[in-house]
Design an enzyme around this catalytic site. Structure first.
Site, PDB file in Angstrom:
ATOM      1  N   GLY A   4      -9.933 -18.146  -8.968  1.00  0.00           N
ATOM      2  CA  GLY A   4     -10.319 -17.737 -10.322  1.00  0.00           C
ATOM      3  C   GLY A   4      -9.250 -18.123 -11.336  1.00  0.00           C
ATOM      4  CB  THR A   5      -5.541 -18.167 -11.078  1.00  0.00           C
ATOM      5  OG1 THR A   5      -5.453 -16.786 -10.739  1.00  0.00           O
ATOM      6  CG2 THR A   5      -4.366 -18.580 -11.924  1.00  0.00           C
ATOM      7  CD  GLN A  35     -12.009  -7.618 -10.621  1.00  0.00           C
ATOM      8  OE1 GLN A  35     -12.802  -7.041  -9.869  1.00  0.00           O
ATOM      9  NE2 GLN A  35     -10.793  -7.951 -10.213  1.00  0.00           N
ATOM     10  CB  THR A  92      -9.561 -33.275   0.194  1.00  0.00           C
ATOM     11  OG1 THR A  92      -9.121 -34.630   0.070  1.00  0.00           O
ATOM     12  CG2 THR A  92     -10.586 -33.156   1.300  1.00  0.00           C
ATOM     13  CB  CYS A 140       3.637  -6.489 -15.398  1.00  0.00           C
ATOM     14  SG  CYS A 140       5.362  -6.846 -15.626  1.00  0.00           S
TER      15      CYS A 140
HETATM   16  N1  PLP Z   1      -9.601 -12.740 -13.450  1.00  0.00           N
HETATM   17  C1  PLP Z   1      -9.658 -11.432 -13.128  1.00  0.00           C
HETATM   18  C2  PLP Z   1     -10.326 -10.488 -14.058  1.00  0.00           C
HETATM   19  C3  PLP Z   1      -9.113 -10.984 -11.927  1.00  0.00           C
HETATM   20  O1  PLP Z   1      -9.179  -9.682 -11.626  1.00  0.00           O
HETATM   21  C4  PLP Z   1      -8.494 -11.922 -11.061  1.00  0.00           C
HETATM   22  C5  PLP Z   1      -7.865 -11.472  -9.808  1.00  0.00           C
HETATM   23  O2  PLP Z   1      -7.389 -10.375  -9.687  1.00  0.00           O
HETATM   24  C6  PLP Z   1      -8.469 -13.268 -11.443  1.00  0.00           C
HETATM   25  C7  PLP Z   1      -9.025 -13.638 -12.650  1.00  0.00           C
HETATM   26  C8  PLP Z   1      -7.821 -14.313 -10.597  1.00  0.00           C
HETATM   27  O3  PLP Z   1      -8.631 -14.651  -9.505  1.00  0.00           O
HETATM   28  P1  PLP Z   1      -7.944 -15.341  -8.219  1.00  0.00           P
HETATM   29  O4  PLP Z   1      -7.252 -14.250  -7.461  1.00  0.00           O
HETATM   30  O5  PLP Z   1      -9.092 -15.937  -7.453  1.00  0.00           O
HETATM   31  O6  PLP Z   1      -7.009 -16.361  -8.718  1.00  0.00           O
END
Ligand code: PLP
Length: 371
Positions: free
Chosen positions: A69-70, A174, A232, A319
């Site tokens: 997600g990041t 989320q 890949t 944090c």
């Molecule tokens: N966005 C939100 C709202 C999240 O809670 C998280 C992970 O905690 C992420 C993005 C990042 O996702 P990932 O862990 O797959 O990088």
């Protein structure tokens, strides 16, 4: 262990793991290879693309797989063609994977607008009116917050912004699998997803991209994912993400009801703790998330004591760097520092039981009421 931290990550579903194993053992071909071994895994990736698209109500061709997600969030922000004077806007409660790349853009000389939230963590319509007058190139607003679980009225917000020519990205990491999600109905241009929050494997995510949206890749050196994400593919993880999405879609209503039932049980019991405050309580929230503060408590200490008793929850007081700053989300909501530092987040999952909730409440009350 009573695991109550599903917004951090979820255990992989056995069915998901079984679907992945052949792609770790037997089908090891490179999806870009033209011979049969390559074609088999290429087909598996496209099946996963259909499964993720179905859960997000988008087209398979709009799904771009990423490493997490990041990465999807970073890629979304990189899509802005920042010319001198161009602006981006993010809400004050975004995940660090939006907040930090946005700050990076600011350091490069671009204007960064922080969109305020009210004390429930919601963006108010008048804030959007003001935002439109500032004409940012891209606005990023998360659909559901990872700490409080608060859900924005994003379809309404996105309609206002897009009508005024402003592009919208949403971090729906989320929200996915917890509430019905429709890329089409939200009306945004970009949407980020992650596999490990829906009982899929870690290390896999997706960016959903509307057809007319131009993407500026952040990885170069291969033609994968329509040339937009070189490297890949992590085939087994993508297959797992697809399977997890298929299960989430099939079980969405059932999971939702179960989570809401547990949340109600949890909140009713929590309210008997003197002074306890549930954050964003008066707003629409994810069915699995409850974040609360207890006056004169230290969230991190409480977390550690609960851990000693076999319960995993999250605190929101510090944090990742270990500083003792209160949560940026709660600060943005105007929560007093001392209460924000006492925050505990419980995020429920599909295998939690009423007995686990009762045990958690018993342990929590022992820790806070008998000091
Ligand atoms: N966005 C939100 C709202 C999240 O809670 C998280 C992970 O905690 C992420 C993005 C990042 O996702 P990932 O862990 O797959 O990088």
């Amino acid at each position: 262990m009573i695991y109550l931290d599903h917004n951090a990550t979820t255990p992989i579903d056995e069915i998901v793991l079984d679907a992945m194993l052949p792609y770790l053992k037997s089908f090891y071909g490179n999806p870009s290879s033209l011979y049969r071994y390559g074609r088999i895994v290429h087909t598996a990736i496209n099946r996963a693309r259909e499964q993720v698209a179905a859960l997000a109500d988008s087209l398979p061709s709009q799904v771009l797989f990423t490493s997490c997600g990041t990465e999807a969030n970073n890629l979304a922000l990189a899509s802005v063609n920042l010319t001198p004077g161009s602006k981006i806007a993010i809400s004050a409660i975004e995940h660090p994977s939006i907040a930090e790349p946005a700050l990076h853009l600011k350091h490069k000389g671009h204007d960064l607008i922080i969109i305020k939230v009210d004390n429930n963590g919601l963006i108010q319509p008048e804030t959007i009116e003001h935002l439109i007058s500032l004409q940012p190139s891209l606005v990023s607003i998360m659909l559901a917050n990872n700490e409080t679980g608060v859900i924005q009225d994003l379809a309404y917000i996105a309609a206002q912004l897009t009508e005024n020519g402003i592009k919208v990205h949403t971090d729906a990491v989320q929200a996915l699998g917890k509430i019905p999600l429709s890329f089409n109905r939200l009306g945004v241009q970009l949407m980020s997803l992650s596999s490990h929050k829906i009982y899929g494997p870690k290390g896999c995510g997706a960016l959903i991209i509307k057809k007319d949206m131009q993407i500026n890749p952040i990885l170069f050196g291969g033609g994968q994912e329509q040339g937009l994400r070189a490297g890949t593919e992590n085939v087994a993880a993508i297959v797992g993400f697809g399977k997890a999405a298929e299960l989430a879609q099939a079980e969405l209503v059932q999971r939702n009801e179960h989570l809401l039932f547990l949340r109600e049980l949890l909140e009713d019991s929590l309210m008997s703790i003197p002074g306890l405050r549930i954050f964003s309580q008066n707003a629409q929230r994810l069915p699995n998330t409850v974040q609360f503060g207890i006056p004169d408590e230290d969230g991190e200490m409480l977390l550690m004591r609960l851990d000693q008793k076999g319960v995993a929850v999250s605190s929101a007081s510090a944090c990742a760097s270990g500083s003792d700053k209160p949560s940026a989300v709660l600060t943005a909501m105007g929560i007093e520092v001392s209460l924000a530092k006492s925050a505990i987040r419980v995020s429920l999952g599909k295998s939690n039981t009423p007995a686990e909730i009762c045990e958690f409440i018993k342990l929590l009350k022992n820790l806070v009421c008998q000091k």
